[in-house]
Design a protein around this motif. Sequence first.
Motif, short mmCIF file in Angstrom:
data_model
loop_
_atom_site.label_atom_id
_atom_site.label_comp_id
_atom_site.label_asym_id
_atom_site.label_seq_id
_atom_site.Cartn_x
_atom_site.Cartn_y
_atom_site.Cartn_z
N VAL A 72 0.85 -1.20 0.00
CA VAL A 72 0.00 0.00 0.00
C VAL A 72 0.88 1.24 0.00
N ASP A 73 1.87 1.28 0.89
CA ASP A 73 2.76 2.43 0.97
C ASP A 73 3.66 2.55 -0.26
N VAL A 74 4.13 1.42 -0.74
CA VAL A 74 5.00 1.44 -1.93
C VAL A 74 4.21 1.94 -3.14
N ASN A 75 2.98 1.47 -3.30
CA ASN A 75 2.16 1.94 -4.40
C ASN A 75 1.82 3.42 -4.26
N ASP A 76 1.62 3.88 -3.03
CA ASP A 76 1.40 5.32 -2.82
C ASP A 76 2.62 6.12 -3.27
N ALA A 77 3.81 5.61 -2.97
CA ALA A 77 5.04 6.30 -3.41
C ALA A 77 5.12 6.33 -4.93
N LEU A 78 4.74 5.22 -5.57
CA LEU A 78 4.72 5.19 -7.03
C LEU A 78 3.73 6.20 -7.59
N ALA A 79 2.53 6.22 -7.00
CA ALA A 79 1.44 7.05 -7.52
C ALA A 79 1.70 8.54 -7.32
N ALA A 80 2.57 8.89 -6.41
CA ALA A 80 2.84 10.29 -6.14
C ALA A 80 3.64 10.96 -7.26
N HIS A 81 4.06 10.17 -8.24
CA HIS A 81 4.90 10.71 -9.32
C HIS A 81 4.29 10.38 -10.69
N THR A 82 4.25 11.37 -11.54
CA THR A 82 3.74 11.13 -12.90
C THR A 82 4.80 10.53 -13.79
N ASP A 83 6.06 10.73 -13.45
CA ASP A 83 7.15 10.19 -14.24
C ASP A 83 7.54 8.80 -13.70
N PRO A 84 7.58 7.78 -14.55
CA PRO A 84 7.91 6.43 -14.09
C PRO A 84 9.27 6.32 -13.40
N HIS A 133 5.08 -8.71 -7.18
CA HIS A 133 5.16 -8.49 -8.63
C HIS A 133 3.78 -8.21 -9.22
N GLN A 134 2.79 -9.00 -8.84
CA GLN A 134 1.42 -8.81 -9.36
C GLN A 134 0.91 -7.42 -9.03
N ARG A 135 1.02 -7.03 -7.77
CA ARG A 135 0.47 -5.74 -7.33
C ARG A 135 1.21 -4.56 -7.98
N LEU A 136 2.53 -4.63 -7.99
CA LEU A 136 3.30 -3.52 -8.55
C LEU A 136 3.17 -3.44 -10.06
N ASP A 137 3.16 -4.58 -10.72
CA ASP A 137 3.02 -4.59 -12.18
C ASP A 137 1.67 -4.00 -12.58
N ALA A 138 0.62 -4.37 -11.88
CA ALA A 138 -0.72 -3.83 -12.18
C ALA A 138 -0.74 -2.32 -11.95
N HIS A 139 -0.09 -1.89 -10.89
CA HIS A 139 -0.05 -0.46 -10.58
C HIS A 139 0.70 0.31 -11.68
N VAL A 140 1.85 -0.18 -12.07
CA VAL A 140 2.64 0.49 -13.11
C VAL A 140 1.87 0.55 -14.42
N ARG A 141 1.24 -0.53 -14.79
CA ARG A 141 0.47 -0.55 -16.05
C ARG A 141 -0.69 0.44 -16.02
N GLU A 142 -1.31 0.56 -14.86
CA GLU A 142 -2.45 1.48 -14.74
C GLU A 142 -2.01 2.94 -14.78
N HIS A 143 -0.95 3.26 -14.06
CA HIS A 143 -0.54 4.66 -13.91
C HIS A 143 0.38 5.16 -15.03
N TRP A 144 1.08 4.26 -15.67
CA TRP A 144 1.99 4.67 -16.74
C TRP A 144 1.74 3.83 -17.99
N PRO A 145 0.60 4.00 -18.61
CA PRO A 145 0.26 3.16 -19.77
C PRO A 145 1.19 3.38 -20.97
N GLU A 146 1.95 4.48 -20.95
CA GLU A 146 2.87 4.73 -22.07
C GLU A 146 4.08 3.80 -22.05
#
Length: 195
Positions: A72-84, A133-146
């Motif tokens: 949850v916290d790691v994904n929040d850290a990922l989501a706080a940034h628009t740049d991958p 891997h499942q949780r982070l991969d899904a998060h990355v794909r959702e937030h950075w589709p490019e």
Amino acid sequence: MDSFAERTKRRLRDELLDSAYDAIVAGGYDGLRMADVGRRTGVSRQTVYNEFGDKWGVLQAVAARETERFLVDVNDALAAHTDPIDGLRAAVECALTLAADNPLVKAALGQPGSDQASQLLTTRGQQVLELSHQRLDAHVREHWPEVPAEDATTCVDVALRVVLSHIVNPGAAPAVVADQVARVLGPFLSSRRQS
């Protein structure tokens, strides 16, 4: 809507996991006793066995729940940034900082029986690795589709393995490791986004 029986079963499982977590933090894997977990929760030892199978099953269930909370916290850290790349850096630093302060990780690596418990992060760490891997991969794909899906998966895998390695055998400070991972994977991510 969940039935009363389903809610009760889920609540019991949570209480069992809380008791097991406390036992592991206090005494490591060697301090984990099925009878003690049951007694602390107000159920029989057999109930604990029925829920988890064996002591290793309890440890895996505690680790899975803690991993979910951690993510949850790691994904929040990922989501706080628009740049991958910035997100990657923040997520790695967050994960390493959380792990350094996590009582369960400390117990798994430094308490009696840690040679067995640490296997959840090393030789028998497939469950933690796959869940992360499942949780982070899904998060990355959702937030950075490019970022192409295959490249996102590769970056998540590499970053996760570096993080796990540094959790088990700490090296440089979390911010330094995060910068190193971003510096190495950043050009890969940048070139893939421009393709």
